[in-house]
Write an enzyme that holds these catalytic residues in place. Structure first.
Site, short mmCIF file in Angstrom:
data_model
loop_
_atom_site.label_atom_id
_atom_site.label_comp_id
_atom_site.label_asym_id
_atom_site.label_seq_id
_atom_site.Cartn_x
_atom_site.Cartn_y
_atom_site.Cartn_z
N HIS A 142 0.85 -1.14 0.06
CA HIS A 142 0.08 0.04 -0.12
C HIS A 142 0.83 1.37 0.05
CE1 HIS A 142 -3.86 -1.96 0.89
NE2 HIS A 142 -3.08 -3.07 1.37
N ASN A 186 -10.01 -2.63 3.03
CA ASN A 186 -9.91 -2.46 1.48
C ASN A 186 -11.23 -2.33 0.95
OD1 ASN A 186 -7.17 -3.22 1.39
ND2 ASN A 186 -7.54 -5.40 1.14
N TYR A 224 1.37 -4.08 12.26
CA TYR A 224 1.11 -2.73 11.70
C TYR A 224 2.18 -1.92 12.67
CZ TYR A 224 -2.24 -3.78 8.27
OH TYR A 224 -2.68 -4.48 7.07
#
Ligand code: NDP
Ligand code: HEM
Length: 486
Positions: free
Chosen positions: A53, A125, A335
């Site tokens: 991304h 998404n 993350y």
């Protein structure tokens, strides 16, 4: 009056164009700190791009809750009438930071809500499902999407080899190759939290939930050839459209809908509701509209506010929690780890990531820690302490989750039906949509060895014989066209 130019330490700079030299023709003086500082800063202008991304577009806005779901959650951000400032970042998955915007790819739909109870991030998404249900496969899957180590080119062979051996991916691949795999702009696509999350109320009851964000701009898509033409004109079409729409006052909006499942029902569904390759059928779990968000402000500085943004599924608030979904569980680790590497230990001190509520903790020191430990008391930098009862107001506690079974490595394929849901999707497309689906799939297979294609077509036949036949026929048409062109 114009602002005085200074060094980063604040000393006035009188000349920002001519280096200090020994004599008119040089050489340079080592003491020209202003020049050294300028060059040194330039060398540090880039930070690592996101491992996935990397190319993205973002804006600022507001979430408004209109429906009443207080029976399911005590989260303040989801109570009727609540308005919460937020940030959205849309992205493609595979391309690097300089990739063209109009590439066929899944789009990231990452949202950060600055709630009064801390930041809540929904890092979703534009698709309701994903390519895998076991996170152990994620790095391998991403390797197939990125560049080949030797050719340094994207490799359709690697992609189809992997997919032919991972039938659970074909639901997502069907969406990717359908019209929705190439939206005209970020405004013209839905967002999905994708995972099953938990909601819990003050009585300690838990409900499972899916989040959907439906575009109010309508769906609009490009075909591959339309996109190729657009990319020939501009590689930055999404940035131009999103930034331009907001500058012009055409603020895009998405309707927030949820699906709810009572906690114990998860043991009775015919499919695993924590399987990320599956949706919850609308007929069994109807959507409820509970609000909308609007994007109404462009960032002043793209790097500071969008590139520096750190979204993480670990950012939840009381009343909203995780679920046993294995992929979600892995993302809870991944993350924040990525952010510490990409942005630094104190990435949450950056204004775009800083919660807009008081923050108290006992973490200490570390690179660029400007705030010290934040327990609320200078001497109370450990716990337990007898100095100050800081920062532990009793909040609501997430209800306990019953766990059962033996610890083991379970085969994620056992007992899973990978074909019914992609079949349902295939069957709801009209003839034109299917023709484009077959053609896009055939195009994406160009150059892939026949043994890999035969292997994956077996799975397409199992989804639906019509689907398999459609791809075969689209492949034949493509090779006839190529033969005619030769
Ligand atoms: P429904 O007929 O109730 O729902 C079909 C859904 O498909 C609609 O929500 C529509 O989204 C969406 N859709 C239409 N075209 C596409 C496309 N090209 N790519 C992705 N989604 C599309 O049936 P079910 O709930 O039983 O689902 C049937 C299939 O639809 C599923 O297997 C799944 O593939 C797909 N789907 C289901 C969703 C769900 O949460 N149940 C969500 C999205 C897709 P919209 O209304 O936004 O236009
Ligand atoms: C970005 C890991 C699955 C959506 C990222 C990043 C990592 C990552 C490391 C970069 C983060 C950063 O540098 O800021 C993973 C892992 C996964 C996984 C390990 C599975 C095991 C998913 C799924 C979704 C998703 C299932 C959506 C449902 C996103 C989005 C971004 C992202 C939207 C970009 C966030 C932004 O805009 O900054 N992922 N991911 N990922 N991922 Fe995932």
């Amino acid at each position: 009056m114009s602002k005085r130019l200074t060094t980063t330490a604040g000393a006035p700079i009188t000349d920002n164009q001519n280096s200090a030299t020994a004599g008119e023709r040089g050489p340079l003086l080592m003491q020209d700190y202003q020049l050294l500082e300028k060059l040194a800063h330039q060398n540090r202008e880039r930070i690592p791009e996101r491992v996935v991304h990397a190319k993205g577009w973002g804006a600022i806005g507001t979430l408004k809750i209109t429906g009443d779901i207080s029976a399911y959650t005590c989260a303040k951000v989801l109570q009727p009438g609540t308005e919460t400032p937020m940030l959205a970042r849309f992205s493609t998955v595979a391309g690097e930071q300089g990739a063209a915007d109009h590439e066929r790819d899944v789009r990231g739909f990452a949202l950060k809500f600055y709630t009064e109870e801390g930041n809540w991030d929904l890092v979703g998404n534009n698709t309701p499902v994903f390519f895998l249900r076991d996170p152990y496969k994620f790095p391998d899957f991403i390797h197939t999407q990125k560049r080949h180590p030797k050719t340094n080119l994207r490799s359709p062979t690697a992609m189809w080899d992997y997919w032919s051996l991972s039938p659970e991916a074909l639901h997502q691949v069907t969406i990717l190759m359908s019209d929705r795999g190439l939206p005209v702009s970020p405004m013209h696509m839905n967002g999905y939290g994708s995972h099953t999350f938990g909601l819990w109320n003050e009585a300690g009851e838990r409900f499972w939930v899916k989040f959907h964000f439906k575009t109010q701009q309508g769906h609009a898509h490009f075909t591959n050839s339309e996109a190729a033409e657009v990319v020939g004109q501009s590689r930055e079409g999404y940035q131009e459209q999103l930034f331009g729409a907001i500058e012009a006052g055409n603020f895009p909006k998405w309707t927030l809908q949820i699906q709810i499942m009572p906690e114990t029902e998860a043991e009775k569904t015919s499919f695993n509701p924590f399987d990320l390759t599956k949706v919850w059928p609308h007929s069994d779990y109807p959507v409820m509209t509970i609000g909308e968000f609007e994007l109404n402000q462009n960032p002043e500085n793209y790097f500071a506010e969008i590139e520096n943004a750190a979204f993480s599924p670990s950012n939840t608030v009381p009343g909203i929690g995780a679920s046993p979904d294995k992929v979600l569980q892995a993302r809870i680790f991944s993350y924040a780890d990525a952010h510490r590497y990409r942005l630094g230990t104190h990435y949450e001190s950056l204004p775009v990531n800083a919660p807009k509520c008081p923050v108290h903790h006992y973490h200490k020191d570390g690179t660029m820690n400007a705030l010290g430990q934040r327990s609320g008391h200078t001497d109370a930098y450990y716990e337990p302490n007898s100095i100050s009862e800081s920062a532990k107001e009793g909040g609501l506690q997430e209800p306990p989750l019953k766990i059962s079974g033996d610890a083991d490595r379970y085969n994620h394929r056992d007992g899973n039906d990978d074909y019914s849901q992609p079949r349902a999707l295939h069957d709801l497309m009209d003839e034109n949509q299917r023709t484009r689906l077959y053609a896009n799939t055939a195009e994406a297979m160009a150059g892939v060895p026949e043994d890999i294609i035969s292997r994956v077509l077996v799975h397409y036949d199992l989804i639906s014989p019509e689907y398999g036949a459609g791809i075969r026929s689209a492949r034949s048409k493509l090779s006839e066209m190529h033969d005619a062109a030769d």
